[in-house]
Design a protein around this motif. Structure first.
Motif, PDB file in Angstrom:
ATOM      1  N   GLN A  40     -14.478  -0.168  14.675  1.00  8.86           N
ATOM      2  CA  GLN A  40     -15.165   1.115  14.718  1.00  8.86           C
ATOM      3  C   GLN A  40     -15.143   1.626  16.157  1.00  8.86           C
ATOM      4  O   GLN A  40     -14.960   0.853  17.103  1.00  8.86           O
ATOM      5  N   GLN A  41     -15.395   2.920  16.329  1.00  9.32           N
ATOM      6  CA  GLN A  41     -15.363   3.498  17.672  1.00  9.32           C
ATOM      7  C   GLN A  41     -16.393   2.845  18.589  1.00  9.32           C
ATOM      8  O   GLN A  41     -16.129   2.685  19.782  1.00  9.32           O
ATOM      9  N   LEU A  91     -10.823  -2.772  25.094  1.00  8.87           N
ATOM     10  CA  LEU A  91     -10.511  -2.332  23.733  1.00  8.87           C
ATOM     11  C   LEU A  91     -10.917  -0.874  23.572  1.00  8.87           C
ATOM     12  O   LEU A  91     -12.061  -0.508  23.857  1.00  8.87           O
ATOM     13  N   THR A  92      -9.968  -0.078  23.131  1.00  9.22           N
ATOM     14  CA  THR A  92     -10.239   1.328  22.837  1.00  9.22           C
ATOM     15  C   THR A  92      -9.929   1.565  21.369  1.00  9.22           C
ATOM     16  O   THR A  92      -8.803   1.294  20.917  1.00  9.22           O
ATOM     17  N   VAL A  93     -10.909   2.025  20.619  1.00 10.63           N
ATOM     18  CA  VAL A  93     -10.722   2.310  19.202  1.00 10.63           C
ATOM     19  C   VAL A  93     -10.666   3.818  19.020  1.00 10.63           C
ATOM     20  O   VAL A  93     -11.588   4.536  19.401  1.00 10.63           O
ATOM     21  N   ARG A 117      -9.108   3.110  14.195  1.00  6.88           N
ATOM     22  CA  ARG A 117     -10.316   2.743  13.466  1.00  6.88           C
ATOM     23  C   ARG A 117      -9.934   2.113  12.123  1.00  6.88           C
ATOM     24  O   ARG A 117      -9.087   2.638  11.396  1.00  6.88           O
ATOM     25  N   GLY A 118     -10.545   0.971  11.863  1.00  3.75           N
ATOM     26  CA  GLY A 118     -10.266   0.271  10.617  1.00  3.75           C
ATOM     27  C   GLY A 118      -9.294  -0.892  10.770  1.00  3.75           C
ATOM     28  O   GLY A 118      -9.198  -1.740   9.878  1.00  3.75           O
ATOM     29  N   GLN A 119      -8.595  -0.947  11.908  1.00  2.00           N
ATOM     30  CA  GLN A 119      -7.663  -2.047  12.137  1.00  2.00           C
ATOM     31  C   GLN A 119      -8.423  -3.301  12.573  1.00  2.00           C
ATOM     32  O   GLN A 119      -9.532  -3.229  13.098  1.00  2.00           O
ATOM     33  N   ASP A 120      -7.794  -4.450  12.366  1.00  2.00           N
ATOM     34  CA  ASP A 120      -8.329  -5.722  12.860  1.00  2.00           C
ATOM     35  C   ASP A 120      -7.687  -6.039  14.209  1.00  2.00           C
ATOM     36  O   ASP A 120      -6.507  -5.731  14.424  1.00  2.00           O
ATOM     37  N   VAL A 121      -8.450  -6.648  15.118  1.00  2.00           N
ATOM     38  CA  VAL A 121      -7.892  -7.048  16.407  1.00  2.00           C
ATOM     39  C   VAL A 121      -8.288  -8.490  16.703  1.00  2.00           C
ATOM     40  O   VAL A 121      -9.301  -8.998  16.193  1.00  2.00           O
ATOM     41  N   ALA A 122      -7.479  -9.150  17.529  1.00  7.30           N
ATOM     42  CA  ALA A 122      -7.765 -10.521  17.958  1.00  7.30           C
ATOM     43  C   ALA A 122      -7.604 -10.590  19.465  1.00  7.30           C
ATOM     44  O   ALA A 122      -6.554 -10.202  20.001  1.00  7.30           O
ATOM     45  N   LEU A 123      -8.617 -11.063  20.122  1.00  9.03           N
ATOM     46  CA  LEU A 123      -8.628 -11.151  21.581  1.00  9.03           C
ATOM     47  C   LEU A 123      -8.662 -12.633  21.965  1.00  9.03           C
ATOM     48  O   LEU A 123      -9.460 -13.405  21.429  1.00  9.03           O
ATOM     49  N   ASP A 133     -21.248  -8.595  11.114  1.00  7.97           N
ATOM     50  CA  ASP A 133     -20.404  -9.634  10.509  1.00  7.97           C
ATOM     51  C   ASP A 133     -18.919  -9.280  10.590  1.00  7.97           C
ATOM     52  O   ASP A 133     -18.073 -10.019  10.085  1.00  7.97           O
ATOM     53  N   ARG A 134     -18.601  -8.168  11.241  1.00  5.97           N
ATOM     54  CA  ARG A 134     -17.181  -7.863  11.469  1.00  5.97           C
ATOM     55  C   ARG A 134     -16.640  -8.651  12.672  1.00  5.97           C
ATOM     56  O   ARG A 134     -15.432  -8.714  12.865  1.00  5.97           O
TER      57      ARG A 134
END
Lengths: 114, 109
Positions: A83-84, A111-113, A15-21, A63-64
């Motif tokens: 976020q979860q 994606l699993t948060v 939680r809190g990390q950025d991801v790119a798909l 906006d995230r």
């Protein structure tokens, strides 16, 4: 021929990390869609590109979430400060049509948060 | 607005027929049908257009009801490979599809 490909297939983020798909559509397809699919539900629209133009982003939940397709082919969906509730399968689809027509889906990124 | 699908799940034997319904609060002008197997991508089956024309699968058919607020998908002589979750999708203004919550079909030998 190659279909739509997505990478990574699985992503675990704290939680809190950025991801790119990433999504590689079928070559020559002008339309590209991103959908979010929760467990046991149908895909939900996030955003739509026609070539490099993002024509609709009304489905992005906050906006995230940010998507781009700078050269009209490969697209990236970025989620900041995960976020979860972002945990889901993210599906990309492409289509050769500018009007509503058959869409070709990729296998998705789960994606699993945590 | 999300279309409503029924039934939520159906189990049948190989060779039997099935009907899956997709209902909307507004008149439908076209309906797209997809099938998704567990852990895989949705796969296009067919498009039903407002004049009743169909584009897609040769062993699966679809129709509108009289008021065109419901579409039904007909699977005849089901095969084991028909198992999966079926989604109807309604096109929106941006060419995106609004999908129903799905009908899980299980075909047993």
């Amino acid at each position: 021929g190659a279909g739509v490909s997505q990478s990574p297939r699985y992503k675990v983020a704290k939680r809190g990390q950025d991801v790119a798909l990433r999504c590689d559509p079928i070559s020559g397809h002008v339309s590209l869609f991103w959908y979010q699919q929760a467990l046991g539900q149908g895909p939900e629209f996030l955003t739509y590109f026609q070539n490099e133009a993002q024509l609709d982003k009304s489905g992005l939940p906050s906006d995230r979430f940010f998507a781009e397709r700078p050269e009209g082919s490969v697209s990236t969906l970025k989620i900041q400060r995960t976020q979860q509730e972002d945990s889901a399968v993210y599906l990309c689809a492409s289509s050769p049509f500018r009007v509503a027509g058959e869409q070709y889906f990729g296998p998705g990124t789960r994606l699993t948060v945590t | 607005q999300q279309p409503v699908q029924s039934p939520q799940a159906v189990i049948l034997r190989e060779g039997e027929d099935a009907v899956i319904n997709c209902s909307s609060s507004k008149a439908l002008y076209s309906v797209h049908w997809y099938r998704q197997k567990h852990g895989e991508a949705p796969v296009f089956l067919m498009i039903l257009l407002k004049g009743g024309e169909q584009k897609g699968h040769d062993k699966i058919s679809a129709s509108f009801n009289e008021k065109k607020q419901q579409s039904s998908l007909y699977l005849t002589a089901s095969q084991l490979s028909y198992s999966g979750t079926y989604f109807c999708g309604i096109p929106g203004s941006a060419r995106q599809l609004t999908f129903g919550s799905g009908t899980q079909l299980t075909v047993l030998p």
